[in-house]
Design a protein around this motif. Sequence first.
Motif, PDB file in Angstrom:
ATOM      1  N   ARG A 122       8.418   3.776  79.439  1.00  0.00           N
ATOM      2  CA  ARG A 122       8.892   2.430  79.700  1.00  0.00           C
ATOM      3  C   ARG A 122       8.856   2.177  81.206  1.00  0.00           C
ATOM      4  O   ARG A 122       9.405   2.938  81.997  1.00  0.00           O
ATOM      5  N   PHE A 123       8.171   1.096  81.576  1.00  0.00           N
ATOM      6  CA  PHE A 123       8.016   0.727  82.980  1.00  0.00           C
ATOM      7  C   PHE A 123       8.929  -0.465  83.273  1.00  0.00           C
ATOM      8  O   PHE A 123       8.753  -1.550  82.712  1.00  0.00           O
ATOM      9  N   HIS A 147       5.165  -2.940  92.100  1.00  0.00           N
ATOM     10  CA  HIS A 147       5.462  -3.753  90.927  1.00  0.00           C
ATOM     11  C   HIS A 147       6.357  -3.047  89.916  1.00  0.00           C
ATOM     12  O   HIS A 147       6.673  -3.622  88.867  1.00  0.00           O
ATOM     13  N   VAL A 148       6.754  -1.815  90.209  1.00  0.00           N
ATOM     14  CA  VAL A 148       7.537  -1.028  89.257  1.00  0.00           C
ATOM     15  C   VAL A 148       8.816  -0.542  89.934  1.00  0.00           C
ATOM     16  O   VAL A 148       8.763   0.110  90.982  1.00  0.00           O
ATOM     17  N   ASP A 149       9.962  -0.853  89.326  1.00  0.00           N
ATOM     18  CA  ASP A 149      11.231  -0.318  89.839  1.00  0.00           C
ATOM     19  C   ASP A 149      11.309   1.176  89.553  1.00  0.00           C
ATOM     20  O   ASP A 149      11.599   1.973  90.432  1.00  0.00           O
ATOM     21  N   PHE A 150      11.082   1.543  88.307  1.00  0.00           N
ATOM     22  CA  PHE A 150      11.094   2.948  87.920  1.00  0.00           C
ATOM     23  C   PHE A 150      10.443   3.096  86.551  1.00  0.00           C
ATOM     24  O   PHE A 150      10.178   2.101  85.857  1.00  0.00           O
ATOM     25  N   THR A 169      14.156   0.682  75.529  1.00  0.00           N
ATOM     26  CA  THR A 169      14.000   0.672  76.982  1.00  0.00           C
ATOM     27  C   THR A 169      14.166   2.044  77.587  1.00  0.00           C
ATOM     28  O   THR A 169      13.230   2.603  78.129  1.00  0.00           O
ATOM     29  N   GLN A 170      15.374   2.632  77.443  1.00  0.00           N
ATOM     30  CA  GLN A 170      15.609   3.869  78.177  1.00  0.00           C
ATOM     31  C   GLN A 170      16.371   4.923  77.391  1.00  0.00           C
ATOM     32  O   GLN A 170      16.084   6.089  77.510  1.00  0.00           O
TER      33      GLN A 170
END
Length: 641
Positions: free
Chosen positions: A53-54, A168-171, A358-359
Amino acid sequence: MRSLLSLVALSLSLFAAAEPTISPYALHEKRIVLPQGWSYGRKHAAGSALPLRFALTQQNIEEMEKYVMDVSHPHSPNYGKHWSVKDVLEKFSPNRETVKTVHDWLTENGIEKERIRLSPNKGWIEVDATIEEAEALLQTEYSVYSHVSGKEHVGCSEYHLPSHVKRHVDFVTPTVHFDARLTSRSSETTPQTQPQSVIPKSFRGGPKSAGKYAESIVPTDLSTCYEYITPDCLRALYSLNYTPVATADNTYGIVEYTPEAYLQTDLDMFATNFSTDLYGVAPYMVSIDGGYAQTEYQNFSYNGESDLDLEYGMTLVGSEQTVTLYQAGDMVEGASFNNFLDAIDGTYCTFEGGNNYTQDAYYPDPYGGGYEGPQDCGTAKPTNVISTSYAYNEADLTEFYAARQCAEYAKLGLMGVTVLYSSGDYGVAGNDALCLFPNGTQSVNGTLFNPTFPSTCPYVTSVGATMMKPNATVYQYQPEMACEEVIYSGGGFSNYFAMPSYQAEAVEYYLKTYPPDVPSYMYNTSGSRAYPDISANGANYVVAIDGEFELVYGTSCASPVNGAIFTMINDARLAAGKSTIGFINPTIYTTNFAALFNDITLGDNPGCGTDGFNATPGWDPVTGLGTLNFTKLVAAWLELS
């Protein structure tokens, strides 16, 4: 919803023909040490499935404080004009370039477009990959880590992204983050017969029990409040003499994580002694990802937190005001803060509901034996006030991950929700009395203060703990001090978050006028978020648990009590045709409001081999601004627009 999903599908199809882009890889996140209780287990099998998940970078997130202050500061012309879910979605959703860049990179690296999903709020790109594919995409190596509680977590020590993708990616999850699901599963395939250690102490932190005592001596008056805290003691201490009148429009929510759960027989036992009109009354339960009030396992560890929160939360708002219980996670997979946020904030997971992982805990349970329904995403309406008595040590999480979660609390504040978190029970140390070493390792022998999260998030209200002074009465001037019995009020300075503007003046006054009597190297002196914000009594609570009364201690007591008081303030405003108070911090730190609190000036919060910080006149990192005076505060809030 259909048109939104169609638009997302069209957007993804347009990305499929993108030309390859080549750029060098760069380190995105790295974990130097494992969180307390975790250890390396084994290399993960290359062919195993891994749901990547990005978390896409959000628009306008750098302006968050400005937006929050605009609707939360009493001097703003837009005070109380809270945003809708649609407003939040439109303001913060990642832009088209961000979505396209990440999607194109994935397809260029062999991920078929059919395996790439964009959540309807455009906040997440989801890929069902294998370990081998994930390792190639992120230039890393995946392992299985084990916790002392028996649960396992898939992750890596570091990962990389191409330079053109990185911004473009937080984590990416799962990777270096250990905000893992709070599971009772002992392996990937076999559920346990009984949860081990309930919930890891590194996550929860409280409450604490001083043992049982005979029901026959349960106090019924105010003469022994310094020994036994009851609802009447709290009403007297905080001037809470109010009958709600807008209960149909008002809501109050308390969050619990399975397997911790209340027993109705305990609520009834408490009601028999302190609130007879609540006998037989249960909270309104909102089940999140299979959560339910389990009764299979009963002892203080399983029932203490939930019994405490509900007995006092329900009693202080009265029988006419329904209390919502958010019960998160089933007995097998468990849940964490993200599962809760997914359920109550549709902009965090799926706008207008849906089913997107999501996570954290994955639903339906892929291994069998757990909750088989879809994951709850945007399916639970947030209440006006939400109290949670669970926490991580800030060092358990990475900065990117904590910041992303913190932004979601800010969005709830924009929508008019007051979010309270207990500050911890170990003074300047983290949960389980862990302190930090300079390399980030946590240990009881650490040399640096260890702040707790989410209390360090600038967009929640952190609640510390006080206690009655020995032999004091509820009627005397300043009858309370910082809690120094069984627990110490958590407080200090964040290592991740900068100081918000609303508390700068109060904190700077404290540091200048009452400089802490601890070495400056032991805490962050660079101008960071300070906590707690406020307090309430956290000692000697009379609580019915497993059929007996016990004396309970902790900031776990203080958070639901303050939540009940703020719910009554909301009632008064709603009855007057005004908005809910929402995110309260910008208001309570103003000079006019700060003067209305009961200032706590005695006591400290030891930890990490020191006496910690001192309670002083004004704000301090032990009890914050002090405890609430309902009569004064409700009058002041009623004067606001």
